[in-house]
Motif scaffolding. Structure first.
Motif, PDB file in Angstrom:
ATOM      1  N   PRO A 241      39.209  47.787  48.177  1.00 27.55           N
ATOM      2  CA  PRO A 241      38.350  47.158  49.193  1.00 27.55           C
ATOM      3  C   PRO A 241      36.866  47.419  48.976  1.00 27.55           C
ATOM      4  CG  PRO A 241      39.637  48.970  50.134  1.00 27.55           C
ATOM      5  CD  PRO A 241      40.202  48.687  48.788  1.00 27.55           C
ATOM      6  N   HIS A 242      36.503  48.467  48.254  1.00 29.30           N
ATOM      7  CA  HIS A 242      35.097  48.733  47.992  1.00 29.30           C
ATOM      8  C   HIS A 242      34.487  47.715  47.036  1.00 29.30           C
ATOM      9  CE1 HIS A 242      36.566  52.630  49.421  1.00 29.30           C
ATOM     10  NE2 HIS A 242      35.345  52.820  49.848  1.00 29.30           N
ATOM     11  N   PHE A 243      35.326  47.054  46.237  1.00 24.03           N
ATOM     12  CA  PHE A 243      34.819  46.155  45.196  1.00 24.03           C
ATOM     13  C   PHE A 243      35.356  44.736  45.325  1.00 24.03           C
ATOM     14  CE2 PHE A 243      35.498  50.474  43.316  1.00 24.03           C
ATOM     15  CZ  PHE A 243      34.174  50.882  43.403  1.00 24.03           C
ATOM     16  N   LEU A 244      36.305  44.522  46.221  1.00 27.31           N
ATOM     17  CA  LEU A 244      36.941  43.222  46.371  1.00 27.31           C
ATOM     18  C   LEU A 244      35.944  42.186  46.877  1.00 27.31           C
ATOM     19  CD1 LEU A 244      39.845  41.966  46.192  1.00 27.31           C
ATOM     20  CD2 LEU A 244      40.057  42.449  48.637  1.00 27.31           C
ATOM     21  N   THR A 245      35.916  41.042  46.216  1.00 26.13           N
ATOM     22  CA  THR A 245      35.061  39.923  46.622  1.00 26.13           C
ATOM     23  C   THR A 245      35.948  38.693  46.738  1.00 26.13           C
ATOM     24  OG1 THR A 245      33.179  40.877  45.436  1.00 26.13           O
ATOM     25  CG2 THR A 245      33.029  38.548  46.054  1.00 26.13           C
ATOM     26  N   GLY A 246      36.384  38.363  47.949  1.00 25.73           N
ATOM     27  CA  GLY A 246      37.392  37.328  48.102  1.00 25.73           C
ATOM     28  C   GLY A 246      38.741  37.910  47.745  1.00 25.73           C
ATOM     29  N   GLY A 247      39.479  37.224  46.892  1.00 23.32           N
ATOM     30  CA  GLY A 247      40.755  37.736  46.422  1.00 23.32           C
ATOM     31  C   GLY A 247      40.603  38.485  45.109  1.00 23.32           C
ATOM     32  N   GLU A 248      41.727  39.057  44.636  1.00 23.27           N
ATOM     33  CA  GLU A 248      41.687  39.810  43.381  1.00 23.27           C
ATOM     34  C   GLU A 248      41.285  38.925  42.211  1.00 23.27           C
ATOM     35  OE1 GLU A 248      44.762  42.161  40.396  1.00 23.27           O
ATOM     36  OE2 GLU A 248      45.229  42.024  42.520  1.00 23.27           O
ATOM     37  N   ALA A 249      41.866  37.730  42.113  1.00 26.63           N
ATOM     38  CA  ALA A 249      41.548  36.835  41.006  1.00 26.63           C
ATOM     39  C   ALA A 249      40.072  36.438  41.028  1.00 26.63           C
ATOM     40  CB  ALA A 249      42.433  35.590  41.054  1.00 26.63           C
ATOM     41  N   ALA A 250      39.555  36.172  42.230  1.00 24.89           N
ATOM     42  CA  ALA A 250      38.141  35.808  42.346  1.00 24.89           C
ATOM     43  C   ALA A 250      37.245  36.972  41.944  1.00 24.89           C
ATOM     44  CB  ALA A 250      37.832  35.377  43.775  1.00 24.89           C
ATOM     45  N   THR A 251      37.623  38.179  42.339  1.00 26.44           N
ATOM     46  CA  THR A 251      36.828  39.362  41.984  1.00 26.44           C
ATOM     47  C   THR A 251      36.751  39.521  40.476  1.00 26.44           C
ATOM     48  OG1 THR A 251      37.505  40.445  44.033  1.00 26.44           O
ATOM     49  CG2 THR A 251      36.635  41.861  42.285  1.00 26.44           C
ATOM     50  N   LEU A 252      37.900  39.389  39.803  1.00 27.71           N
ATOM     51  CA  LEU A 252      37.917  39.495  38.343  1.00 27.71           C
ATOM     52  C   LEU A 252      37.081  38.394  37.703  1.00 27.71           C
ATOM     53  CD1 LEU A 252      41.635  40.373  37.509  1.00 27.71           C
ATOM     54  CD2 LEU A 252      39.619  41.694  36.858  1.00 27.71           C
ATOM     55  N   ALA A 253      37.246  37.176  38.173  1.00 27.66           N
ATOM     56  CA  ALA A 253      36.530  36.050  37.574  1.00 27.66           C
ATOM     57  C   ALA A 253      35.021  36.200  37.727  1.00 27.66           C
ATOM     58  CB  ALA A 253      37.001  34.739  38.203  1.00 27.66           C
ATOM     59  N   ILE A 254      34.587  36.595  38.925  1.00 31.33           N
ATOM     60  CA  ILE A 254      33.148  36.782  39.164  1.00 31.33           C
ATOM     61  C   ILE A 254      32.595  37.879  38.264  1.00 31.33           C
ATOM     62  CG2 ILE A 254      31.464  37.593  40.869  1.00 31.33           C
ATOM     63  CD1 ILE A 254      33.253  36.221  43.011  1.00 31.33           C
ATOM     64  N   ALA A 255      33.298  39.006  38.209  1.00 28.86           N
ATOM     65  CA  ALA A 255      32.804  40.139  37.421  1.00 28.86           C
ATOM     66  C   ALA A 255      32.754  39.797  35.937  1.00 28.86           C
ATOM     67  CB  ALA A 255      33.688  41.354  37.661  1.00 28.86           C
TER      68      ALA A 255
END
Length: 416
Positions: free
Chosen positions: A183-197
Motif C-alpha cells: 500500500p505504500h507504493f500501490l498506484t491504482g492496481g498492481e498491474a498499473a503500478t508496475l506499468a507506470i514504474a
C-alpha cells in the motif's frame, strides 16, 4: 516477513501458497521453507489462474539454478512478478540476458565496481552515512526503514550521475517495481503500478542519455560509462542503454535499505550481539555478512528450464518456471549450522547467497559491502543503545524481503 521464525507448526505442503502476499507482509515463510528443504526440495505449485512454477529451497540447488544458464535461462524473465508473461526485454535487459552477451555488457561495468575501485569512494560514503544517522541521535523516534529507502540513492546517485533532485522520485519508482502490491507504493492496481514504474524509469534513463548526447558532456559516472559499452564490437542503442540503466537503478536501490533495517532489527532483538560488535569493531565485516544472510533482501530469483532437468529428486519440464528461494538457501542447516540463530561470529557467513550466484551475481556487491560496513562502523561508534519505538511493518512482497517501517530510538554512545 519476520526474519526470526515463530514456533514450529504443522504444514501441509499441498496447501502452501508461496505467492500469498500476506505470508510475507504479516506471516513467516521460514517454517515452510524448513519443511520444504526437508521433505520437498523440489516443490510444484499451480496458481488459481493456471500458472505454475517449481521451487528449489536447498542451498546447492539454488546455486545450481542460478549458476548454470545452459540449463536454466534468464531470457524469459527473472522475477516472479513476471511469471506467465515472457519478458519483452529478454536478450537486451542486463538481468534478462544470458552469456555471452550478458558478460560482454557486464564486464566493462564491473571493472568500475571492483572492491579496489570502490575503495576510493569510502570517505564520501562515510560522510553521507554520518549525515544520514545524525537525526537519529537526538533521542526522538526515527523510522529507520522509511528513511533508509533513500540511503542507496544518497550513496550511489553521484556515482551513477543522477542529480540529487531526482533521487526521491527514482527510489519511489524502483520500490513500485519490486513491491507493486504494497500500500505504500500501490498506484491504482498492481498491474498499473508496475506499468507506470517501468515506463517512468526507462523514460528517465532514455532522457538522461538524450540530454548527455546533445550536450556532449562527459564524466566518469556509471550511466555515462554504459554509453561506451560495445558488446560484440557495436555500441548499445539508446533503447538498450535505457533498459540496462533501468536494471542498474533497480539493483542500486532496492536491497541495501532492507539489509540495513533487518540487520539493525536483529541487533535490537539481541543486545548481546550489539555489545559484542561494539566491543570488537573487527567483527563488523562479519556482521555485514551475517546481516546479508539473515535478511536475504532479494528473496528469490526465477529462471526457466531450457530442457527437462532432473534436480532435487524430481524433474522440471522444459520451459518450466523455477523459483530459486535465496531466503531459504541462506537458512539451510547443511551449510549454516543453527541457521535461525543470528551470530556475528559465524565462521562461514560470507558463504551466503544474498547477492545471488553465477553469471548474474550482483555487480554492485563490492559497493554494497563497503556501504554496509561503513554504516555499521558509524552506527556502533555513535549509538550506545537502540530500542524499538513501535512495531515493525513488513513489505508486502514475495520478491523483496524487507520493512516499510522500523521506528527506533537511539542513545548516544558515551565515549570514555
Amino acid at each position: 516477513m519476520r526474519l526470526t521464525p515463530g514456533p514450529a507448526r504443522d504444514i501441509d505442503l499441498d496447501r502452501v501458497d508461496l505467492f500469498d502476499l500476506d505470508l510475507y507482509a504479516e506471516g513467516d515463510p521460514h517454517p515452510i521453507w524448513d519443511v520444504m528443504r526437508d521433505k520437498a526440495p523440489l516443490h510444484h505449485q499451480v496458481l488459481p489462474d493456471g500458472r505454475e512454477f517449481w521451487s528449489v529451497t536447498r542451498f546447492q540447488d539454488v546455486c545450481r539454478v542460478l549458476g548454470d544458464h545452459r540449463e536454466f535461462t534468464s531470457e524469459r524473465g527473472t522475477v516472479p512478478t513476471h511469471l506467465g508473461t515472457d519478458d519483452v526485454a529478454a536478450g537486451v535487459l542486463l538481468t534478462s540476458t544470458d552469456p555471452p552477451r550478458h558478460t560482454e555488457v557486464r564486464r566493462p561495468l564491473g571493472s568500475k565496481l571492483t572492491a579496489r575501485a570502490v575503495k576510493s569512494w569510502e570517505d564520501s560514503i562515510r560522510g553521507t552515512i554520518v549525515r544520514f544517522l545524525e537525526p537519529a541521535l537526538d533521542g526522538e523516534p526515527f523510522d529507520l526503514a522509511e528513511q533508509a529507502l533513500l540511503l542507496p540513492a544518497m550513496v550511489t546517485g553521484p556515482l551513477l550521475g543522477i542529480p540529487e533532485q531526482d533521487w526521491a522520485e527514482l527510489v519511489q519508482l524502483t520500490a513500485m517495481v519490486t513491491a507493486p502490491s504494497d500500500p505504500h507504493f500501490l498506484t491504482g492496481g498492481e498491474a498499473a503500478t508496475l506499468a507506470i514504474a517501468h515506463h517512468e524509469l526507462v523514460a528517465y534513463v532514455r532522457e538522461w542519455v538524450r540530454t548527455r548526447r546533445a550536450s556532449g558532456f562527459e564524466d566518469d559516472s556509471l550511466l555515462h560509462h554504459l554509453m561506451n559499452v560495445r558488446p560484440g564490437g557495436a555500441p548499445l542503442s539508446d533503447e538498450e542503454i535505457a533498459l540496462d540503466g533501468y536494471s542498474i537503478l533497480l539493483g542500486a536501490n532496492v536491497t541495501t535499505p532492507h539489509t540495513v533495517s533487518g540487520t539493525v532489527h536483529a541487533l535490537i532483538e539481541r543486545p548481546e550481539q550489539f555489545g559484542k560488535a561494539q566491543a570488537d569493531p573487527t567483527l563488523i565485516p562479519n556482521l555485514v555478512e551475517e546481516g546479508l544472510r539473515w535478511t536475504s533482501a532479494a528473496c528469490n530469483f526465477m529462471r526457466y528450464a531450457v530442457d527437462d532437468v532432473e534436480i532435487a529428486g524430481g524433474t522440471i519440464p522444459a520451459r518450466g518456471a523455477v523459483v530459486a528461494w535465496i531466503g531459504s538457501a541462506n537458512r539451510d542447516a547443511s551449510q549454516f549450522p543453527d541457521p535461525h540463530t543470528f551470530d556475528i561470529t559465524r565462521a562461514n557467513a560470507k558463504r551466503q547467497a544474498a547477492f545471488g550466484f553465477g553469471p548474474h551475481f550482483c555487480i554492485g556487491a563490492p559497493l554494497a559491502r563497503l556501504t554496509l560496513r561503513v554504516f555499521f562502523e558509524e552506527l556502533l561508534q555513535r549509538f550506545g543503545s537502540i530500542e524499538l519505538a513501535g512495531e515493525p511493518q513488513h513489505l508486502r512482497s514475495y520478491f523483496i524481503a524487507g520493512m516499510t517501517h522500523l521506528p527506533i530510538t537511539a542513545q548516544k554512545r558515551l565515549m570514555p
